[in-house]
Write an enzyme that holds these catalytic residues in place. Sequence first.
Site, PDB file in Angstrom:
ATOM      1  N   ARG A   1      10.254  -3.056 -11.248  1.00  0.00           N
ATOM      2  CA  ARG A   1       9.935  -2.533 -12.582  1.00  0.00           C
ATOM      3  C   ARG A   1      10.262  -3.498 -13.713  1.00  0.00           C
ATOM      4  O   ARG A   1       9.443  -3.671 -14.625  1.00  0.00           O
ATOM      5  CB  ARG A   1      10.621  -1.174 -12.784  1.00  0.00           C
ATOM      6  CG  ARG A   1       9.791  -0.048 -12.203  1.00  0.00           C
ATOM      7  CD  ARG A   1      10.479   1.293 -12.212  1.00  0.00           C
ATOM      8  NE  ARG A   1       9.575   2.298 -11.637  1.00  0.00           N
ATOM      9  CZ  ARG A   1       9.959   3.450 -11.125  1.00  0.00           C
ATOM     10  NH1 ARG A   1      11.246   3.760 -11.116  1.00  0.00           N
ATOM     11  NH2 ARG A   1       9.072   4.295 -10.635  1.00  0.00           N
TER      12      ARG A   1
ATOM     13  N   TRP B   1      -5.676   2.168  -4.807  1.00  0.00           N
ATOM     14  CA  TRP B   1      -5.101   1.325  -5.875  1.00  0.00           C
ATOM     15  C   TRP B   1      -4.254   0.183  -5.320  1.00  0.00           C
ATOM     16  O   TRP B   1      -3.261  -0.207  -5.919  1.00  0.00           O
ATOM     17  CB  TRP B   1      -4.262   2.157  -6.847  1.00  0.00           C
ATOM     18  CG  TRP B   1      -4.945   3.364  -7.392  1.00  0.00           C
ATOM     19  CD1 TRP B   1      -4.539   4.654  -7.277  1.00  0.00           C
ATOM     20  CD2 TRP B   1      -6.184   3.399  -8.130  1.00  0.00           C
ATOM     21  NE1 TRP B   1      -5.430   5.498  -7.896  1.00  0.00           N
ATOM     22  CE2 TRP B   1      -6.445   4.754  -8.424  1.00  0.00           C
ATOM     23  CE3 TRP B   1      -7.085   2.422  -8.577  1.00  0.00           C
ATOM     24  CZ2 TRP B   1      -7.582   5.160  -9.139  1.00  0.00           C
ATOM     25  CZ3 TRP B   1      -8.205   2.824  -9.275  1.00  0.00           C
ATOM     26  CH2 TRP B   1      -8.434   4.176  -9.553  1.00  0.00           C
TER      27      TRP B   1
ATOM     28  N   GLU C   1       2.750   1.239 -10.939  1.00  0.00           N
ATOM     29  CA  GLU C   1       4.171   1.197 -10.554  1.00  0.00           C
ATOM     30  C   GLU C   1       5.008   2.202 -11.353  1.00  0.00           C
ATOM     31  O   GLU C   1       6.141   1.934 -11.742  1.00  0.00           O
ATOM     32  CB  GLU C   1       4.725  -0.226 -10.688  1.00  0.00           C
ATOM     33  CG  GLU C   1       4.083  -1.163  -9.685  1.00  0.00           C
ATOM     34  CD  GLU C   1       4.885  -2.416  -9.484  1.00  0.00           C
ATOM     35  OE1 GLU C   1       6.099  -2.320  -9.254  1.00  0.00           O
ATOM     36  OE2 GLU C   1       4.291  -3.499  -9.539  1.00  0.00           O
TER      37      GLU C   1
ATOM     38  N   CYS D   1       0.837  -1.201   0.000  1.00  0.00           N
ATOM     39  CA  CYS D   1       0.000   0.000   0.000  1.00  0.00           C
ATOM     40  C   CYS D   1       0.870   1.249   0.000  1.00  0.00           C
ATOM     41  O   CYS D   1       1.435   1.630   1.040  1.00  0.00           O
ATOM     42  CB  CYS D   1      -0.907   0.007   1.229  1.00  0.00           C
ATOM     43  SG  CYS D   1      -1.891  -1.498   1.431  1.00  0.00           S
TER      44      CYS D   1
ATOM     45  N   SER E   1       9.690  13.023   0.450  1.00  0.00           N
ATOM     46  CA  SER E   1       9.721  11.593   0.130  1.00  0.00           C
ATOM     47  C   SER E   1      10.840  10.863   0.865  1.00  0.00           C
ATOM     48  O   SER E   1      10.818   9.636   0.985  1.00  0.00           O
ATOM     49  CB  SER E   1       9.870  11.388  -1.378  1.00  0.00           C
ATOM     50  OG  SER E   1      11.090  11.934  -1.837  1.00  0.00           O
TER      51      SER E   1
ATOM     52  N   THR F   1       3.901   5.616 -14.031  1.00  0.00           N
ATOM     53  CA  THR F   1       3.372   5.793 -15.383  1.00  0.00           C
ATOM     54  C   THR F   1       4.512   5.894 -16.395  1.00  0.00           C
ATOM     55  O   THR F   1       5.672   6.107 -16.036  1.00  0.00           O
ATOM     56  CB  THR F   1       2.538   7.076 -15.466  1.00  0.00           C
ATOM     57  OG1 THR F   1       3.399   8.204 -15.219  1.00  0.00           O
ATOM     58  CG2 THR F   1       1.399   7.074 -14.440  1.00  0.00           C
TER      59      THR F   1
END
Length: 408
Positions: free
Chosen positions: A267, A162, A388, A128, A184, A390
């Site tokens: 990725r 999401w 994951e 999450c 962040s 755009t």
Amino acid sequence: MAEFTMELNDEQKEVRDWLHGFAADVIRPAAAEWDEREETPWPVIQEAAKVGIYSLDFYAQQYFDPTGLGIPMAMEELFWGDAGIALSIVGTGLAAVGVLANGTEEQIGTWIPQMYGDANDVKVAAFCSSEPDAGSDVASMRTRAVYDEAKDEWVINGTKTWATNGGIANVHVVVAVVDPELGSKGHASFIVPPGTEGLSQGQKFKKHGIRASHTAEVILDNVRVPGSCLLGGKEKLDERLARAREKAKQGGERVKNAAMATFEASRPAVGAMAVGTARAAYEVALDYAKTREQFGRPIIDNQGVAFQIADMRTSIDAARLLVWRASWMAVNGKPFTAAEGSMSKLFASETAKNVTAQAIQILGGNGYTREYPVERMHRDAAIYTIFEGTSEIQRLVIARTLSGTPIR
């Protein structure tokens, strides 16, 4: 360190063929039904658990394959079967990667087995990170985790969105802000154990594609977790935050946050998922073009169709090579100095979107109906350019890495 190779060894080929057989015999026959039902395909997940595909041991073997090709090979074959069902089978892996990337050995050994359960009692897990106002912009995250020193507990409040398996998961891995001033860099990841009071499922999303995969909001209302549920531990967190504060004072280098560590590791795997979907659509289109006749001959005899088929296969093979390169680099500790992980996801995602669209075009009116699977594959492929990171974010990451400048 394993040498980079484009040739699978005998053991890898055996695993690939085994996965392909499961995808062809179990996943594909169930794909249309669970897409229509828009529900988690628990019977298929259980079948995967029975044969050993949905298990910690299987993913650990692929994850630690020294060539780096275990995970992308597995993802391609499963998603060749069906993206929605495959995501239900592998979705737990993102939470597991979150623990592997940030957790201690004890946390890895304690929590990852609980994410999967066993063949008789299958469980799933959820990672999450995204929020209603913080998707690609992770610096805008609002979920907060505050340390209660007297009880050695973290108190988490916020709403996640999401989340694959959100709300139905046995274990949730939640990224939260622990130091708002660091943006962040002030994030950390937490395990929310099963049955924790205050965690609930919000809205379940009705999606355009991957409809067999459960996606929902996760609401955290004064959720209390033990201090041991902070991934990596408090000492490591305090050290990381101290370095980030010092770098901030100096206007210095970037520091990775918890969510980014997970996404960087996953990725190339997402790229492999896209390759699987693209390959499936290409194979349907090729078979159709060879058997469908118009004006007295197969439509592949026309250059307009044949050239599309050639472009589709070329793009798929190029995408696979980028994914394999990034996967090999990651497992062998090679830094992504040119954002090779983002390159692989970007190109493979765009390839899946384009190839599935071309497949519909080749099938014509039939491709637009649910009687043929390319319509579903096209809907499924749209997600790869979104989740994951755009495609736009991947381009931003690549450009920043190549230029060394904070492009916005």
